[in-house]
Design a protein around this motif. Sequence first.
Motif, PDB file in Angstrom:
ATOM      1  N   ASN A 163       4.475  -0.672   3.261  1.00 43.13           N
ATOM      2  CA  ASN A 163       4.080   0.544   2.707  1.00 43.13           C
ATOM      3  C   ASN A 163       5.206   0.854   1.777  1.00 43.13           C
ATOM      4  O   ASN A 163       6.154   0.022   1.459  1.00 43.13           O
ATOM      5  CB  ASN A 163       4.007   1.557   3.654  1.00 43.13           C
ATOM      6  N   CYS A 164       4.875   1.865   0.765  1.00 41.46           N
ATOM      7  CA  CYS A 164       5.644   2.017  -0.295  1.00 41.46           C
ATOM      8  C   CYS A 164       6.872   2.771  -0.214  1.00 41.46           C
ATOM      9  O   CYS A 164       7.827   2.674  -0.968  1.00 41.46           O
ATOM     10  CB  CYS A 164       4.880   3.034  -1.297  1.00 41.46           C
ATOM     11  N   GLN A 205       8.964  -3.748  -1.740  1.00 44.30           N
ATOM     12  CA  GLN A 205       7.426  -4.171  -1.431  1.00 44.30           C
ATOM     13  C   GLN A 205       7.335  -5.511  -1.914  1.00 44.30           C
ATOM     14  O   GLN A 205       6.965  -6.469  -0.988  1.00 44.30           O
ATOM     15  CB  GLN A 205       6.265  -3.278  -1.944  1.00 44.30           C
ATOM     16  N   GLN A 214       1.480  -6.524   5.916  1.00 42.32           N
ATOM     17  CA  GLN A 214       1.635  -5.190   5.184  1.00 42.32           C
ATOM     18  C   GLN A 214       2.861  -4.607   4.893  1.00 42.32           C
ATOM     19  O   GLN A 214       3.877  -4.631   5.641  1.00 42.32           O
ATOM     20  CB  GLN A 214       0.954  -4.232   6.119  1.00 42.32           C
ATOM     21  N   HIS A 230       0.771  -1.252   0.036  1.00 37.15           N
ATOM     22  CA  HIS A 230       0.098  -0.092   0.003  1.00 37.15           C
ATOM     23  C   HIS A 230       0.740   1.371   0.119  1.00 37.15           C
ATOM     24  O   HIS A 230       2.051   1.256   0.388  1.00 37.15           O
ATOM     25  CB  HIS A 230      -0.932   0.118   1.195  1.00 37.15           C
ATOM     26  N   CYS A 231       0.165   2.262  -0.605  1.00 37.95           N
ATOM     27  CA  CYS A 231       0.676   3.756  -0.492  1.00 37.95           C
ATOM     28  C   CYS A 231       0.834   3.992   1.044  1.00 37.95           C
ATOM     29  O   CYS A 231      -0.222   3.762   1.784  1.00 37.95           O
ATOM     30  CB  CYS A 231      -0.048   4.830  -1.496  1.00 37.95           C
ATOM     31  N   THR A 232       1.681   4.985   1.518  1.00 37.74           N
ATOM     32  CA  THR A 232       1.820   5.136   2.873  1.00 37.74           C
ATOM     33  C   THR A 232       0.339   6.260   3.118  1.00 37.74           C
ATOM     34  O   THR A 232      -0.223   6.221   4.280  1.00 37.74           O
ATOM     35  CB  THR A 232       2.638   6.062   3.157  1.00 37.74           C
ATOM     36  N   SER A 289      -2.466   4.019   4.877  1.00 37.12           N
ATOM     37  CA  SER A 289      -2.184   3.005   5.899  1.00 37.12           C
ATOM     38  C   SER A 289      -3.534   2.823   6.858  1.00 37.12           C
ATOM     39  O   SER A 289      -3.271   1.641   7.201  1.00 37.12           O
ATOM     40  CB  SER A 289      -1.041   3.835   6.710  1.00 37.12           C
TER      41      SER A 289
END
Length: 154
Positions: free
Chosen positions: A74-75, A99, A72, A48-50, A53
Amino acid sequence: MDIKDIYTTSDITIMKDAEDSLNRKNDRIQEIIEYAKISKIKSIGIAHCTSLSKQANILSQILNKEGFTVEQVNCKIGKIPFSDLIPNYEGISCNPAGQAKYLEDKKTELNIVLGLCLGHDMIFNSKSKAPVTTLIVKDRKLKHSTINLLNNYE
């Protein structure tokens, strides 16, 4: 060309399991859950993108309640300076390859993309060892509701 020359056995299994899990009354998250159960998937990754979140945490909770192990990432994993990739750029670059590698190391069996930027999603998809499905595409203008853009072109 024979259709069996185009699709691998793994591709055909994915297509069959997706068809078997189809229920028009389910939303996309429910479809992913049903697909994963039919496919006997135990571990799901979320790239996922920050900026998403919070949504990634909610999705993790939903999947955990369904019995899945969830990883999970993040990017901004690895915190790569832009200048290491592109001269004269400042800031921290997203790391879609990182990622994918992180989720590979965690042995996820299915990965979900949640709002990765255009291009970064392509790199993540190409580097992921596990099959990838997209839950949310990044669209800043339309608040991630790209279908509204297409509906306006009628």
